[in-house]
Design a protein around this motif. Structure first.
Motif, PDB file in Angstrom:
ATOM      1  N   LEU A 381       0.925  -1.528  -0.067  1.00 17.38           N
ATOM      2  CA  LEU A 381      -0.071  -0.406  -0.155  1.00 17.38           C
ATOM      3  C   LEU A 381       0.611   1.369   0.167  1.00 17.38           C
ATOM      4  CD1 LEU A 381      -3.268   1.081   0.846  1.00 17.38           C
ATOM      5  CD2 LEU A 381      -1.785   1.798   2.966  1.00 17.38           C
ATOM      6  N   GLU A 382       0.589   2.172  -0.779  1.00 19.65           N
ATOM      7  CA  GLU A 382       0.759   3.416  -0.660  1.00 19.65           C
ATOM      8  C   GLU A 382       0.223   4.514  -0.320  1.00 19.65           C
ATOM      9  OE1 GLU A 382       4.255   3.346  -3.841  1.00 19.65           O
ATOM     10  OE2 GLU A 382       3.425   5.806  -3.889  1.00 19.65           O
ATOM     11  N   THR A 383       0.076   5.491   0.205  1.00 17.21           N
ATOM     12  CA  THR A 383      -0.616   6.753   0.008  1.00 17.21           C
ATOM     13  C   THR A 383       0.305   7.989  -0.138  1.00 17.21           C
ATOM     14  OG1 THR A 383       0.153   7.118   2.595  1.00 17.21           O
ATOM     15  CG2 THR A 383      -1.473   5.594   2.178  1.00 17.21           C
ATOM     16  N   ASP A 384      -0.662   8.397  -1.026  1.00 16.95           N
ATOM     17  CA  ASP A 384      -0.025  10.254  -0.796  1.00 16.95           C
ATOM     18  C   ASP A 384      -1.901  10.645  -0.649  1.00 16.95           C
ATOM     19  OD1 ASP A 384       0.893  11.795  -2.738  1.00 16.95           O
ATOM     20  OD2 ASP A 384      -0.287  11.955  -4.633  1.00 16.95           O
ATOM     21  N   VAL A 385      -1.243  11.347   0.349  1.00 10.97           N
ATOM     22  CA  VAL A 385      -2.422  12.319   0.559  1.00 10.97           C
ATOM     23  C   VAL A 385      -1.542  13.829   0.569  1.00 10.97           C
ATOM     24  CG1 VAL A 385      -3.444  12.926   3.033  1.00 10.97           C
ATOM     25  CG2 VAL A 385      -2.386  10.397   2.307  1.00 10.97           C
ATOM     26  N   SER A 386      -2.865  14.716  -0.199  1.00 10.60           N
ATOM     27  CA  SER A 386      -2.014  16.240  -0.135  1.00 10.60           C
ATOM     28  C   SER A 386      -3.302  17.193  -0.023  1.00 10.60           C
ATOM     29  CB  SER A 386      -2.296  16.056  -1.400  1.00 10.60           C
ATOM     30  OG  SER A 386      -2.580  16.343  -2.898  1.00 10.60           O
ATOM     31  N   ILE A 387      -3.998  16.884   1.547  1.00  7.94           N
ATOM     32  CA  ILE A 387      -4.335  17.815   1.468  1.00  7.94           C
ATOM     33  C   ILE A 387      -4.302  19.566   1.489  1.00  7.94           C
ATOM     34  CG2 ILE A 387      -6.069  18.930   3.919  1.00  7.94           C
ATOM     35  CD1 ILE A 387      -6.187  15.971   2.744  1.00  7.94           C
ATOM     36  N   LYS A 388      -4.836  20.687   1.227  1.00  8.11           N
ATOM     37  CA  LYS A 388      -3.999  22.244   1.512  1.00  8.11           C
ATOM     38  C   LYS A 388      -4.860  22.230   2.298  1.00  8.11           C
ATOM     39  CE  LYS A 388      -1.644  21.682  -2.024  1.00  8.11           C
ATOM     40  NZ  LYS A 388      -0.737  20.747  -2.170  1.00  8.11           N
ATOM     41  N   LEU A 389      -4.405  23.382   3.063  1.00  9.68           N
ATOM     42  CA  LEU A 389      -4.682  24.753   4.180  1.00  9.68           C
ATOM     43  C   LEU A 389      -5.796  25.808   3.308  1.00  9.68           C
ATOM     44  CD1 LEU A 389      -5.297  24.557   6.892  1.00  9.68           C
ATOM     45  CD2 LEU A 389      -2.434  25.390   7.219  1.00  9.68           C
ATOM     46  N   GLU A 390      -6.571  25.683   3.877  1.00 11.09           N
ATOM     47  CA  GLU A 390      -7.125  26.737   3.000  1.00 11.09           C
ATOM     48  C   GLU A 390      -7.663  28.042   3.279  1.00 11.09           C
ATOM     49  OE1 GLU A 390     -10.604  26.103  -1.144  1.00 11.09           O
ATOM     50  OE2 GLU A 390     -11.250  26.903   0.868  1.00 11.09           O
ATOM     51  N   SER A 391      -8.313  28.014   4.451  1.00 12.82           N
ATOM     52  CA  SER A 391      -8.610  28.884   5.495  1.00 12.82           C
ATOM     53  C   SER A 391      -7.867  28.786   6.356  1.00 12.82           C
ATOM     54  CB  SER A 391      -9.674  28.718   5.134  1.00 12.82           C
ATOM     55  OG  SER A 391     -10.327  29.778   6.061  1.00 12.82           O
ATOM     56  N   VAL A 392      -7.618  30.277   7.494  1.00 15.26           N
ATOM     57  CA  VAL A 392      -7.253  29.647   9.105  1.00 15.26           C
ATOM     58  C   VAL A 392      -8.539  30.374   9.470  1.00 15.26           C
ATOM     59  CG1 VAL A 392      -5.146  29.410   8.898  1.00 15.26           C
ATOM     60  CG2 VAL A 392      -6.346  31.810   9.383  1.00 15.26           C
ATOM     61  N   GLY A 393      -9.628  30.610   8.866  1.00 20.12           N
ATOM     62  CA  GLY A 393     -10.891  31.202  10.179  1.00 20.12           C
ATOM     63  C   GLY A 393     -11.329  32.496  10.501  1.00 20.12           C
ATOM     64  N   ALA A 394     -11.831  32.695  11.419  1.00 17.68           N
ATOM     65  CA  ALA A 394     -12.112  34.539  11.311  1.00 17.68           C
ATOM     66  C   ALA A 394     -10.768  35.170  12.215  1.00 17.68           C
ATOM     67  CB  ALA A 394     -13.510  33.833  12.124  1.00 17.68           C
ATOM     68  N   ARG A 395      -9.698  34.225  12.976  1.00 17.67           N
ATOM     69  CA  ARG A 395      -8.601  35.322  13.888  1.00 17.67           C
ATOM     70  C   ARG A 395      -7.070  34.584  13.330  1.00 17.67           C
ATOM     71  NH1 ARG A 395     -12.083  37.886  15.027  1.00 17.67           N
ATOM     72  NH2 ARG A 395     -13.066  38.296  16.901  1.00 17.67           N
ATOM     73  N   VAL A 396      -5.895  35.764  12.593  1.00 19.88           N
ATOM     74  CA  VAL A 396      -5.417  34.963  12.345  1.00 19.88           C
ATOM     75  C   VAL A 396      -4.111  34.722  13.341  1.00 19.88           C
ATOM     76  CG1 VAL A 396      -2.897  36.088  10.884  1.00 19.88           C
ATOM     77  CG2 VAL A 396      -5.187  37.133  10.455  1.00 19.88           C
ATOM     78  N   GLU A 397      -4.559  36.116  14.754  1.00 13.73           N
ATOM     79  CA  GLU A 397      -3.423  35.044  14.999  1.00 13.73           C
ATOM     80  C   GLU A 397      -4.282  34.831  16.614  1.00 13.73           C
ATOM     81  OE1 GLU A 397      -1.240  37.730  18.790  1.00 13.73           O
ATOM     82  OE2 GLU A 397      -0.209  38.823  16.387  1.00 13.73           O
ATOM     83  N   THR A 398      -3.046  33.355  17.059  1.00 10.64           N
ATOM     84  CA  THR A 398      -3.909  32.928  18.178  1.00 10.64           C
ATOM     85  C   THR A 398      -3.617  33.658  19.564  1.00 10.64           C
ATOM     86  OG1 THR A 398      -3.993  30.598  19.150  1.00 10.64           O
ATOM     87  CG2 THR A 398      -2.474  31.427  18.200  1.00 10.64           C
ATOM     88  N   ILE A 399      -4.415  33.287  20.859  1.00 16.64           N
ATOM     89  CA  ILE A 399      -4.134  33.976  21.612  1.00 16.64           C
ATOM     90  C   ILE A 399      -3.178  33.290  22.867  1.00 16.64           C
ATOM     91  CG2 ILE A 399      -6.417  35.220  22.365  1.00 16.64           C
ATOM     92  CD1 ILE A 399      -7.306  32.164  23.638  1.00 16.64           C
ATOM     93  N   HIS A 400      -2.548  32.072  22.383  1.00 10.67           N
ATOM     94  CA  HIS A 400      -2.055  31.397  23.741  1.00 10.67           C
ATOM     95  C   HIS A 400      -0.647  31.961  23.157  1.00 10.67           C
ATOM     96  CE1 HIS A 400      -4.666  28.682  24.466  1.00 10.67           C
ATOM     97  NE2 HIS A 400      -4.947  28.229  23.066  1.00 10.67           N
ATOM     98  N   GLU A 401      -0.182  32.600  21.449  1.00 11.37           N
ATOM     99  CA  GLU A 401       1.250  33.100  21.625  1.00 11.37           C
ATOM    100  C   GLU A 401       1.239  34.573  21.991  1.00 11.37           C
ATOM    101  OE1 GLU A 401       3.165  34.296  17.313  1.00 11.37           O
ATOM    102  OE2 GLU A 401       0.571  33.816  17.259  1.00 11.37           O
ATOM    103  N   GLN A 402       0.187  35.411  23.141  1.00  7.56           N
ATOM    104  CA  GLN A 402       0.772  35.761  24.019  1.00  7.56           C
ATOM    105  C   GLN A 402       0.321  35.034  25.485  1.00  7.56           C
ATOM    106  OE1 GLN A 402      -0.333  38.892  22.296  1.00  7.56           O
ATOM    107  NE2 GLN A 402       0.284  39.634  24.750  1.00  7.56           N
ATOM    108  N   LYS A 403       1.973  34.912  25.766  1.00  7.52           N
ATOM    109  CA  LYS A 403       2.624  34.555  27.238  1.00  7.52           C
ATOM    110  C   LYS A 403       2.210  35.204  28.395  1.00  7.52           C
ATOM    111  CE  LYS A 403       4.136  31.300  25.366  1.00  7.52           C
ATOM    112  NZ  LYS A 403       4.950  30.749  24.675  1.00  7.52           N
TER     113      LYS A 403
END
Lengths: 403, 52, 371
Positions: A381-403
């Motif tokens: 068996l060989e797999t060839d998965v290519s999912i493209k990330l299309e959108s990040v939703g309504a926010r860009v930066e996540t709150i977890h980056e704020q330390k």
């Protein structure tokens, strides 16, 4: 002229009244919404879940309003075969059974393991009332009786609720439409392949599930089902279960997926997760026959949409996104490979790989046909998965980056 | 209107033919088993063409 | 009794004749032998049917599209012509009884098993007799009005199933081998593409015969394409294995229509389309038989023959076969050869007539008012 009028009247009576031939009035019918099958000492126990017309009108849940009693009742009959039970059921049923509106068939796990599903199909196909797109289930770790004796809130008809559940659970199981009776028959008998059937189990067992008064209780977990896993059949006997991840692998290979939810666990070696919804999943399986060896290539395409991030990653950075994409692809690949490995261990071709080979090269297939189950466990068996990330939703930066 | 000879013959003949059929059907006897006759002629031909 | 129809009505009658009764049977009859290559079988059947009908229509054209009963008498002489006419009448009545039986089989096995087959048989025969009582123009106009709706229903129903269509059900192509494919084609050539030669009795009533052959063949092509499409989609949606085992695959196919859980259980629509096609087919068969009897009796109308013909069809439809399986098996095996025999005999007589220059003796300009 008078004579002609008389003849015209007689003829119109003939035409109008002949519509009454073989009629059955609505109040002589008992609408069956699901059938359950259980095994007991070499006998077939059949459960008919029938709709109580008075109980379903108006009101909430199975709560009676105006009418009397619960919204559905389950009759249990014992017989040698399915049809035998249907006929014996006439002794205890108040009205004539109507099979046209069955939404699901639930098979007890014991029945599926001991007797297999083959004895059920002939009656269901031959009877003109039963449709062949009814959804099939195996009652996981329980009997069909348990599944069919719960009153469900919101939906008055548990059978309908069960069908609806399949559609709602599609993002986690991957199976968007449910596995239908005709699919199982076609796989098993028409396409050299072993069938699978979705599992259903009760979320939380409690004593009074079969009582309408249970609906008064706010805790809803003891009156609902969970769609979980896939029962794997070898020929027509059940041999094991696929867990949820393997189920998703199965549904991706079999193009049953519309949308699927992926939770990625490793988040740049930090603690936390990333969740995606993968949409428009399109998979294709190809078979290659090289030097007397079979190789199957599963290629998957789709678009991912970021749903949730619980660790500090820079969502705004395209490089991070590429990494995320890779994670999703790895995750899906793992699902697919696990599923195929599990199936190969069981020696059950639940993917239709045999049929693929037959479609591509009927001559080569002839050589494999006789002992396909053993050959299947050796294919590559060989797999060839290519999912493209299309959108990040309504926010860009996540709150977890704020330390 | 002249009820000619051919008219009489055809109508009587046709009535008799259809009545024989009706009688054979109602009495459940196969006096005119058309399909058996057709079958006995064409079955060998069919076997010759497609081998059974 | 007004018998004239126009060319557009003829095209629609041909389409109804071809689609009626074959619509539900064709996928099973072909797939039973040729599996997933059933649509190729059907394609062959349509091509063969077209070729046979081109020859047929060319011959009729030489005789100026006179009534088939008149032509046989002119071409073969009095004795041969009369015998041949009796044979054609028998074929027409025999076909009518098979079509009636086909309808009642369908109703009691798939729609209302509680009911008696006699109900459906007597009803449809009464309707057909009533139609014939008012002549060909009547059924021509009814058909002209209803067929477009029927085609619309048919196309919509097929379109609604295409969301379940998978090409993998049709693969591998041409795997079944030529013998199997031709066996599948064999069963559907006679039924309906040779049966349609009965329309030889109808063509003479078409006003304006200039482009008649084109209309006739166009009708066959359209009806045939509808059948190919049906087989193609039935196998593509259900898979050959399922189609092979179903008695009425098109009906089963429509049972699978499910659009967002609301638009469901509409399969009876295709049943209605089919029954209407069957009605047209029975009316044409009955009309042909009646015209033949009228010709034999040299009478001015065929009303005296309506009652015995109706009774005969009813009796024959019941006593030809004991059960539905015997019926299907018989049709699958013998039907094409049985009809091909008639086709060859008539063809032979007609071409011999042309060789003997008998076709010149038909006056193209007089109308067949009494024939």
């Amino acid at each position: 002229m008078r004579r002609w009028n008389l003849i015209a009247v007689i003829f119109s009576f003939i035409f109008i009244l002949s519509g009454c031939a073989g009629r059955v009035e609505l109040n002589e019918l008992l609408i069956v919404s699901s059938i359950g099958v259980d095994y007991k000492k070499d006998k077939t126990i059949v459960h008919f879940q029938v709709v109580n017309p008075g109980g379903t009108a108006g009101g909430q849940g199975g709560e009676p309003s105006g009418g009397s009693g619960g919204s559905v009742y389950t009759y249990t009959v014992e017989g040698e075969t399915l049809y035998d039970a249907v006929e014996k059921g006439r002794n205890i049923l108040p009205r004539q059974l109507l099979f046209s509106h069955i939404t699901s068939v639930v098979i007890g796990e014991k029945y599926a393991r001991k007797k297999g599903i083959a004895p059920l199909f002939d009656f269901m196909e031959r009877n003109h009332e039963v449709r062949d797109n009814i959804i099939m289930f195996v009652a996981r770790n329980s009997t069909a009786k348990d599944i069919l004796s719960i009153y469900t809130p919101i939906f008055k008809n548990p059978g309908e609720s069960l069908r609806n559940r399949v559609r709602l659970a599609a993002t986690s199981t991957g199976i968007s439409e449910g596995i239908k009776e005709k699919d199982v028959v076609r796989w098993r008998y028409g396409e050299y392949r072993d069938p699978v059937v979705q599992g259903v189990e009760i979320v939380k067992i409690s004593g009074s599930q079969d009582d309408t008064s249970n609906l008064e209780n706010i805790d809803a977990n003891d009156k609902t089902y969970r769609i979980s896993g896939l029962a794997v059949f070898k020929k027509d006997r059940m041999v094991g279960w696929l867990n949820n991840n393997q189920t998703r692998g199965w549904s991706i290979i079999n193009q049953k997926v519309k949308d699927i939810f992926i939770l990625s666990h490793n988040c740049d070696s930090q603690k936390g997760n990333v969740g995606f919804m993968v949409k428009n999943v399109d998979s294709k399986t190809k078979v290659h026959y090289i030097n007397g060896k079979l190789k199957y290539v599963v290629s998957v395409k789709g678009k991912a949409i970021l749903q949730e991030v619980t660790c500090a990653v820079d969502v705004g950075d395209p490089n991070t996104l590429l990494k995320m994409e890779k994670r999703v692809n790895q995750e899906l690949e793992r699902h697919i490979k696990n599923t195929v490995k599990k199936a190969q261990e069981e020696e059950t071709d639940i993917f239709g790989f045999g049929k693929l080979l037959y479609n591509k090269d009927p001559e080569v297939w002839k050589g494999y046909k006789e002992k396909w189950n053993e050959e299947f466990s050796n294919v590559e068996l060989e797999t060839d998965v290519s999912i493209k990330l299309e959108s990040v939703g309504a926010r860009v930066e996540t709150i977890h980056e704020q330390k | 209107m002249s009820k000619s000879k051919s008219y009489q013959i055809t109508l009587t003949g046709f009535w008799i033919f259809s009545m024989i059929n009706v009688a054979s059907f109602l009495s459940n006897r196969k006096w005119l088993p058309w399909s058996d006759w057709i079958n006995s002629i064409y079955s060998p031909l069919y076997k010759l063409m497609f081998g059974g | 009794m007004n018998h004239t129809i126009n060319r557009w009505q003829l095209v629609l009658i041909v389409i109804s004749f071809i689609m009626g009764s074959s619509l539900l049977m064709a996928p099973n009859l072909t797939a039973f032998f040729s599996g997933q290559d059933a649509w190729i079988s059907m394609l062959f059947a349509v091509i063969i049917g077209l070729v046979l009908n081109v020859i047929w229509i060319l011959l009729l054209k030489r005789y100026h599209f006179r009534s088939i009963f008149r032509i046989t008498e002119v071409a073969g002489g009095k004795v041969v012509g009369t015998i041949l006419n009796i044979v054609i009448i028998f074929y027409a009545l025999h076909l009518a009884s098979y079509v009636v039986r086909n309808l009642s089989n369908f109703m009691i096995s798939n729609v209302i098993p509680e009911s008696s087959p006699w109900t459906f048989q007597i009803m449809i025969i009464l309707l057909a007799v009533y139609s014939c009582f008012y002549g060909l123009n009547n059924i021509g106009r009814v058909n002209e009005f209803l067929t477009p709706f029927m085609i619309l229903f048919f196309i919509c129903s097929l379109a609604l199933t295409t969301n379940q269509f998978r090409f993998s059900h049709l693969q591998p192509y041409f795997e079944q081998g030529f013998l199997k494919i031709s066996q599948g084609a064999y069963t559907t050539t006679g039924f309906p593409f040779i049966e349609i030669i009965l329309l030889g009795s109808v063509l003479t009533y078409v006003k304006n015969k200039d482009k008649l052959s084109k209309s006739y063949l166009a009708g066959i092509l359209l009806g045939g394409s509808a059948l190919i499409l049906t087989v193609f989609i039935a196998v593509g949606v259900e898979g050959a294995y399922m189609v092979k085992r179903q008695s009425y695959p098109t009906y089963e196919l429509m049972r699978d229509i499910s659009i967002i859980n609301i638009f469901e259980r509409v399969e009876v629509i295709i049943g209605v389309v089919w029954i209407f096609g069957i009605l047209v087919k029975i009316v044409i068969c009955l009309f042909t038989a009646l015209k033949g009897l009228q010709h034999l009796s040299k009478s001015s109308n065929y009303h005296p023959f309506l009652l015995p013909a109706g009774l005969l069809i009813w009796a024959m439809s019941n006593h030809i076969h004991n059960n539905t399986m015997e019926f299907t098996d018989f049709v699958g095996r013998n039907w094409t050869l049985w009809w091909f025999t008639l086709y060859m005999i008539v063809l032979l007589v007609l071409s011999l007539g042309i060789l003997r220059k008998k076709d010149k003796s038909i006056d193209p300009h007089t109308e067949d008012t009494f024939q």
